[in-house]
Design a protein around this motif. Structure first.
Motif, PDB file in Angstrom:
ATOM      1  N   PHE A  91       0.835  -1.193   0.000  1.00 46.45           N
ATOM      2  CA  PHE A  91       0.000   0.000   0.000  1.00 46.45           C
ATOM      3  C   PHE A  91       0.871   1.244   0.000  1.00 46.45           C
ATOM      4  O   PHE A  91       1.801   1.374   0.795  1.00 46.45           O
ATOM      5  N   CYS A  92       0.518   2.159  -0.880  1.00 47.72           N
ATOM      6  CA  CYS A  92       1.116   3.477  -0.896  1.00 47.72           C
ATOM      7  C   CYS A  92       0.254   4.374  -0.011  1.00 47.72           C
ATOM      8  O   CYS A  92      -0.976   4.233   0.004  1.00 47.72           O
ATOM      9  N   ALA A  93       0.880   5.279   0.728  1.00 45.46           N
ATOM     10  CA  ALA A  93       0.108   6.139   1.630  1.00 45.46           C
ATOM     11  C   ALA A  93       0.663   7.553   1.631  1.00 45.46           C
ATOM     12  O   ALA A  93       1.879   7.758   1.492  1.00 45.46           O
ATOM     13  N   TYR A  94      -0.232   8.488   1.831  1.00 43.81           N
ATOM     14  CA  TYR A  94       0.087   9.914   1.846  1.00 43.81           C
ATOM     15  C   TYR A  94      -0.275  10.477   3.200  1.00 43.81           C
ATOM     16  O   TYR A  94      -1.316  10.134   3.774  1.00 43.81           O
ATOM     17  N   ARG A  95       0.583  11.361   3.706  1.00 40.83           N
ATOM     18  CA  ARG A  95       0.261  12.072   4.936  1.00 40.83           C
ATOM     19  C   ARG A  95       0.541  13.542   4.748  1.00 40.83           C
ATOM     20  O   ARG A  95       1.642  13.914   4.321  1.00 40.83           O
ATOM     21  N   SER A  96      -0.424  14.370   5.052  1.00 41.25           N
ATOM     22  CA  SER A  96      -0.243  15.809   4.931  1.00 41.25           C
ATOM     23  C   SER A  96       0.823  16.289   5.904  1.00 41.25           C
ATOM     24  O   SER A  96       0.967  15.761   7.011  1.00 41.25           O
ATOM     25  N   GLY A  97       1.539  17.323   5.492  1.00 36.06           N
ATOM     26  CA  GLY A  97       2.493  17.938   6.399  1.00 36.06           C
ATOM     27  C   GLY A  97       1.889  19.096   7.170  1.00 36.06           C
ATOM     28  O   GLY A  97       2.518  19.642   8.073  1.00 36.06           O
ATOM     29  N   ASN A  98       0.647  19.436   6.832  1.00 40.02           N
ATOM     30  CA  ASN A  98       0.043  20.634   7.409  1.00 40.02           C
ATOM     31  C   ASN A  98      -1.234  20.381   8.200  1.00 40.02           C
ATOM     32  O   ASN A  98      -1.565  21.140   9.099  1.00 40.02           O
ATOM     33  N   SER A  99      -1.958  19.357   7.823  1.00 35.45           N
ATOM     34  CA  SER A  99      -3.286  19.190   8.417  1.00 35.45           C
ATOM     35  C   SER A  99      -3.494  17.775   8.917  1.00 35.45           C
ATOM     36  O   SER A  99      -4.087  16.946   8.252  1.00 35.45           O
ATOM     37  N   GLY A 100      -2.987  17.508  10.089  1.00 43.39           N
ATOM     38  CA  GLY A 100      -3.271  16.238  10.733  1.00 43.39           C
ATOM     39  C   GLY A 100      -2.289  15.153  10.363  1.00 43.39           C
ATOM     40  O   GLY A 100      -1.420  15.325   9.498  1.00 43.39           O
ATOM     41  N   TYR A 101      -2.443  14.050  11.021  1.00 42.27           N
ATOM     42  CA  TYR A 101      -1.510  12.946  10.842  1.00 42.27           C
ATOM     43  C   TYR A 101      -2.163  11.718  10.215  1.00 42.27           C
ATOM     44  O   TYR A 101      -1.586  10.651  10.200  1.00 42.27           O
ATOM     45  N   ALA A 102      -3.357  11.849   9.700  1.00 38.37           N
ATOM     46  CA  ALA A 102      -4.039  10.706   9.107  1.00 38.37           C
ATOM     47  C   ALA A 102      -3.305  10.251   7.859  1.00 38.37           C
ATOM     48  O   ALA A 102      -2.857  11.059   7.039  1.00 38.37           O
ATOM     49  N   LEU A 103      -3.186   8.952   7.696  1.00 39.05           N
ATOM     50  CA  LEU A 103      -2.634   8.372   6.480  1.00 39.05           C
ATOM     51  C   LEU A 103      -3.770   8.093   5.507  1.00 39.05           C
ATOM     52  O   LEU A 103      -4.803   7.540   5.889  1.00 39.05           O
ATOM     53  N   ASN A 104      -3.550   8.459   4.253  1.00 41.60           N
ATOM     54  CA  ASN A 104      -4.507   8.202   3.191  1.00 41.60           C
ATOM     55  C   ASN A 104      -3.899   7.136   2.285  1.00 41.60           C
ATOM     56  O   ASN A 104      -2.880   7.390   1.637  1.00 41.60           O
ATOM     57  N   PHE A 105      -4.521   5.982   2.244  1.00 43.42           N
ATOM     58  CA  PHE A 105      -3.957   4.841   1.534  1.00 43.42           C
ATOM     59  C   PHE A 105      -4.531   4.685   0.134  1.00 43.42           C
ATOM     60  O   PHE A 105      -5.682   5.040  -0.136  1.00 43.42           O
ATOM     61  N   GLY A 106      -3.710   4.101  -0.740  1.00 43.21           N
ATOM     62  CA  GLY A 106      -4.211   3.612  -2.011  1.00 43.21           C
ATOM     63  C   GLY A 106      -4.863   2.255  -1.826  1.00 43.21           C
ATOM     64  O   GLY A 106      -4.891   1.711  -0.724  1.00 43.21           O
ATOM     65  N   LYS A 107      -5.375   1.692  -2.931  1.00 42.59           N
ATOM     66  CA  LYS A 107      -6.103   0.433  -2.851  1.00 42.59           C
ATOM     67  C   LYS A 107      -5.194  -0.785  -2.788  1.00 42.59           C
ATOM     68  O   LYS A 107      -5.656  -1.894  -2.545  1.00 42.59           O
ATOM     69  N   GLY A 108      -3.921  -0.578  -3.033  1.00 40.53           N
ATOM     70  CA  GLY A 108      -2.981  -1.664  -2.865  1.00 40.53           C
ATOM     71  C   GLY A 108      -2.649  -2.394  -4.153  1.00 40.53           C
ATOM     72  O   GLY A 108      -3.424  -2.394  -5.118  1.00 40.53           O
ATOM     73  N   THR A 109      -1.476  -3.003  -4.149  1.00 38.96           N
ATOM     74  CA  THR A 109      -1.016  -3.872  -5.228  1.00 38.96           C
ATOM     75  C   THR A 109      -0.612  -5.197  -4.619  1.00 38.96           C
ATOM     76  O   THR A 109       0.189  -5.233  -3.674  1.00 38.96           O
ATOM     77  N   SER A 110      -1.174  -6.270  -5.132  1.00 40.97           N
ATOM     78  CA  SER A 110      -0.828  -7.601  -4.644  1.00 40.97           C
ATOM     79  C   SER A 110       0.389  -8.102  -5.422  1.00 40.97           C
ATOM     80  O   SER A 110       0.348  -8.227  -6.645  1.00 40.97           O
ATOM     81  N   LEU A 111       1.467  -8.354  -4.713  1.00 41.18           N
ATOM     82  CA  LEU A 111       2.702  -8.820  -5.351  1.00 41.18           C
ATOM     83  C   LEU A 111       2.872 -10.310  -5.150  1.00 41.18           C
ATOM     84  O   LEU A 111       2.891 -10.800  -4.027  1.00 41.18           O
ATOM     85  N   LEU A 112       3.003 -11.011  -6.258  1.00 44.27           N
ATOM     86  CA  LEU A 112       3.270 -12.452  -6.234  1.00 44.27           C
ATOM     87  C   LEU A 112       4.718 -12.680  -6.631  1.00 44.27           C
ATOM     88  O   LEU A 112       5.184 -12.108  -7.625  1.00 44.27           O
ATOM     89  N   VAL A 113       5.424 -13.463  -5.872  1.00 47.91           N
ATOM     90  CA  VAL A 113       6.814 -13.793  -6.169  1.00 47.91           C
ATOM     91  C   VAL A 113       6.888 -15.275  -6.502  1.00 47.91           C
ATOM     92  O   VAL A 113       6.522 -16.120  -5.682  1.00 47.91           O
TER      93      VAL A 113
END
Lengths: 115, 114
Positions: A91-113
């Protein structure tokens, strides 16, 4: 609200090869933080790597590195020398530097090895 | 390495019942969070808590939800009257004040509402 997009629902890589997972985000902020989290089948969220937007240098953690393109709002994760234990949701996630500490996640990528 | 501990790991409850999910954050952390992940979907922010009060909450965190830090170590999420759609994995996380380095997540509580 910031949007985080992971356009690859699934990716596959052979053991020892390199794979890149893509992430783009939408924001009007200049100060923010970006993260990649790994979620193995146990479903625990494990921090893989982080990047501060004000840093031009791409973050690196052992076999994991990012390609941070601020102007393009792109934050891809490169996994080198892939191992079977790398198989997970990422999952990729974004956190604002100005307004709160909530993480906003993407929907994810399933990696198969594969061996 | 310090851990965030969540209990129980799995809870089954009947629709309409109240549930309390428990978390023990890392001892020197000051910010506490709850997230949820409905099966197959992305992780969603619910609420953040600092200095004994809610500092931020999402639209998901309606009047059915409440959080509390009843003592110096526990951080709880209460769902007053559970619905089927509350079935999800609930993650607790904590972070040091002002950190740019993300959080530490717990292993999650799988809540199943029947």
């Amino acid at each position: 609200a910031q949007t985080v997009t992971q356009s690859q629902p699934e990716m596959s890589v052979q053991e020892a090869e390199t794979v890149t997972l893509s992430c783009t985000y939408d924001t009007s902020e200049s100060d923010y933080y970006l993260f990649w989290y790994k979620q193995p089948p146990s479903r625990q969220m494990i921090l893989v790597i982080r990047q501060e937007a004000y840093k031009q240098q791409n973050a690196t953690e052992n076999r994991f590195s990012v390609n941070f393109q601020k102007a393009a709002k792109s934050f891809s994760l490169k996994i080198s020398d892939s191992q079977l234990g790398d198989a997970a949701m990422y999952f990729c996630a974004y956190r604002s530097g100005n307004s709160g500490y909530a993480l906003n996640f993407g929907k994810g990528t399933s990696l198969l090895v594969t061996p | 390495e310090p851990e965030v501990t969540q209990t129980p790991s799995h809870q089954v409850t009947q629709m309409g019942q109240e549930v309390i999910l428990r978390c023990v954050p890392i001892s020197n952390h000051l910010y506490f969070y709850w997230y949820r992940q409905i099966l197959g979907q992305k992780v969603e922010f619910l609420v953040s808590f600092y200095n004994n009060e809610i500092s931020e909450k999402s639209e998901i965190f309606d009047d059915q939800f409440s959080v509390e830090r009843p003592d110096g170590s526990n951080f709880t999420l209460k769902i007053r009257s559970t619905k089927l759609e509350d079935s999800a994995m609930y993650f607790c996380a904590s972070s040091d004040r002002g950190t740019a380095y993300g959080y530490t997540f717990g292993s999650g509580t799988r809540l199943t509402v029947v």
